[in-house]
Design a protein around this motif. Structure first.
Motif, mmCIF file in Angstrom:
data_model
loop_
_atom_site.group_PDB
_atom_site.id
_atom_site.type_symbol
_atom_site.label_atom_id
_atom_site.label_comp_id
_atom_site.label_asym_id
_atom_site.label_seq_id
_atom_site.Cartn_x
_atom_site.Cartn_y
_atom_site.Cartn_z
ATOM 1 N N LEU A 133 0.806 -1.214 0.000
ATOM 2 C CA LEU A 133 0.000 0.000 0.000
ATOM 3 C C LEU A 133 0.840 1.265 0.000
ATOM 4 O O LEU A 133 0.427 2.280 -0.533
ATOM 5 N N GLU A 146 2.348 4.600 0.036
ATOM 6 C CA GLU A 146 1.924 5.959 0.350
ATOM 7 C C GLU A 146 0.434 6.050 0.669
ATOM 8 O O GLU A 146 -0.017 7.054 1.226
ATOM 9 N N THR A 147 -0.331 5.004 0.327
ATOM 10 C CA THR A 147 -1.760 5.015 0.662
ATOM 11 C C THR A 147 -1.969 5.121 2.169
ATOM 12 O O THR A 147 -2.952 5.696 2.640
ATOM 13 N N ASP A 184 -2.262 8.707 3.068
ATOM 14 C CA ASP A 184 -3.194 9.469 2.244
ATOM 15 C C ASP A 184 -4.274 10.089 3.140
ATOM 16 O O ASP A 184 -5.008 9.370 3.829
ATOM 17 N N TRP A 244 -7.108 11.371 2.378
ATOM 18 C CA TRP A 244 -8.449 10.937 1.984
ATOM 19 C C TRP A 244 -8.796 9.617 2.678
ATOM 20 O O TRP A 244 -9.908 9.445 3.184
ATOM 21 N N VAL A 245 -7.842 8.694 2.671
ATOM 22 C CA VAL A 245 -8.050 7.401 3.322
ATOM 23 C C VAL A 245 -8.216 7.595 4.825
ATOM 24 O O VAL A 245 -9.064 6.965 5.466
#
Length: 262
Positions: free
Chosen positions: A100, A102-103, A106, A108-109
């Protein structure tokens, strides 16, 4: 805002949100996004994260020192349950960080995860009506609670909140569910610290002055200690659902800011 001021701000946020069921990762990711938007980002966030994690780890060990010592010396079954409950996060954690990437940072996540945490807290509040003790847990129930903790590897999903809810759904008494969540926090934070420290090895980024990191670590530990004591009182009084409205507000505000700032 100088690096020290940013570190101290993040230390207070980490100390509070690591233990309150509102997600430290979600708050920190959103706060770092806001700071970066206004040119006040931390130069080496991984290094700072390691220092702050060590502060909250020290707070957990210090607060539960007598209980931890008793578990190590005599309550071997409880120790085994804590380690067993930690396995799902270990199995999921390594591949999650690898794939995952950089998710996990994030915003937004993180904002979506905070809203998800709110629903999770409401479910636990309405369905958790047990009075069992930690010693009553069966092996498979420890794994179930561990799976709730593994979900909290996603930013915005509260580790303490999800594990407390997992304990409540296994019919633990609210206070017992909170204590088990904090006991599980020790290997969880140790593992997170090791993973983040490993990322620092060979990194070309400069390390902030050690006194900045030290002050941040101490402040995160002190605030974390107070947060543990406060949360135990709130959970035992059956008011866990009140934290849901906080994460709904922060997650919703985060999403609104991200939409308007596009």
């Amino acid at each position: 805002m100088a690096d020290l001021e940013v570190i101290l701000l993040l230390a207070i946020l980490q100390g509070l949100t690591e233990f309150l069921p509102v997600s430290s990762s979600g708050h920190l990711v959103l706060m770092m996004a806001v700071l970066e938007r206004f040119g006040r980002s931390v130069t080496t966030p991984i290094t700072v994260n390691v220092a702050l994690h060590m502060g909250t780890l020290a707070a957990t060990v210090g607060y539960f020192w007598e209980r931890l010592r008793t578990i190590v010396q005599r309550e071997w079954r409880t120790a085994a349950l804590v380690l067993l409950a930690s396995l799902p996060a270990v199995v999921v954690g390594f591949p999650l960080r690898k794939f995952l990437g950089e998710t996990l940072e994030d915003p937004w996540v993180a904002a979506g995860g905070l809203i998800g945490t709110g629903f999770l807290l409401l479910i636990g509040s309405f369905l958790g009506r047990g009075n069992r003790r930690i010693s009553d847990l069966r092996w498979w129930e420890a794994v179930v609670i561990g799976c709730f903790q593994a979900v909290a590897l996603l930013p915005g999903v509260s580790r303490s909140g999800s594990t407390i809810v997992g304990g409540l759904l296994c019919q633990l008494a609210p206070g017992e569910a909170a204590v088990f969540a904090f006991l599980m926090a020790v290997p969880a934070m140790m593992g997170a610290g090791v993973l983040e420290a490993w990322e620092i090895v060979g990194s070309p980024q400069p390390i902030p002055p050690w006194w900045n990191l030290g002050l941040g670590m101490v402040l995160a530990g002190v605030v974390g200690w107070l947060a543990i004591a406060w949360l135990l009182v709130w959970v035992r009084s059956g008011r866990l659902q009140l934290f849901a409205w906080w994460v709904f507000a922060v997650g919703g505000a985060g999403l609104l800011w991200l939409i308007l700032d596009r």
